[in-house]
Design an enzyme around this catalytic site. Sequence first.
Site, PDB file in Angstrom:
ATOM      1  CG  HIS A  85      -2.756   8.520  -0.454  1.00 61.31           C
ATOM      2  ND1 HIS A  85      -1.707   8.444   0.429  1.00 61.31           N
ATOM      3  CD2 HIS A  85      -2.209   8.827  -1.659  1.00 61.31           C
ATOM      4  CE1 HIS A  85      -0.578   8.703  -0.214  1.00 61.31           C
ATOM      5  NE2 HIS A  85      -0.852   8.935  -1.485  1.00 61.31           N
ATOM      6  CD  GLU A 133       0.364   6.623  -4.558  1.00 60.27           C
ATOM      7  OE1 GLU A 133       1.069   7.491  -5.090  1.00 60.27           O
ATOM      8  OE2 GLU A 133      -0.377   6.855  -3.586  1.00 60.27           O
TER       9      GLU A 133
END
Length: 215
Positions: A85, A133
Amino acid sequence: MFVLVNLKAYPCDPVAVAEAARDVAEASGVRIAIAPQAADLAAVAETGVETWAQHVSPNDYGSHTGSTLAERAAAAGAEGTLLNHSENRMKLADIDASITAAERADLETCVCGNNPAQIGAVAALGPDAVAVEPPELIGGDVSVASADPDIVRDAVAAAEAVDDDVDVYCGAGISTGDDLNAAADLGASGVLLASGVAKADDPRAALEALVEPLA
Ligand SMILES: O=C(CO)COP(=O)(O)O
């Protein structure tokens, strides 16, 4: 569409959000999973909602203090794990080893990347899914699907060029049903979101509104 709600380290009640997600998934038929803090995996999985880890470490059993062992995440009830992430970046070799660890423990994998080039690189490692992202849009009010549709389209193309078995999700700023539809139109088969649910005054209402166009 797969809806993966990352609770990060937000100060929400993970079990209450998990119960809401379980109920909304059952009522709508939409696949919804919750990724809580590692310490909350078992409590969240107890609710019956699909549960994901936010990260698993690249190591196997052994002398690895502070690691999150894939096998223990699975034993606590996790069915999948995020990796790399934007807020928990990993070295390429460690992403590779964490995918291996997750597979050993039967966890589904979704590896994040900032941009289409990174998505192509991590798709080559053979995860189940990748998620684009853009960090500058994370936590904001504008969905990646409307702020930067090309990054989603290009990420889908980059993953497909490497391995068309890898699912592509997108995330950052997603909070409405329209955002979900826009992501699907760009070729994403799932979304990652956090603040739209974890920071909502009423997470259950936020989830209901999110999946309403899909139900
Ligand atoms: O980082 C994210 C999900 O993993 C996206 O966060 P937001 O939904 O808060 O933009």
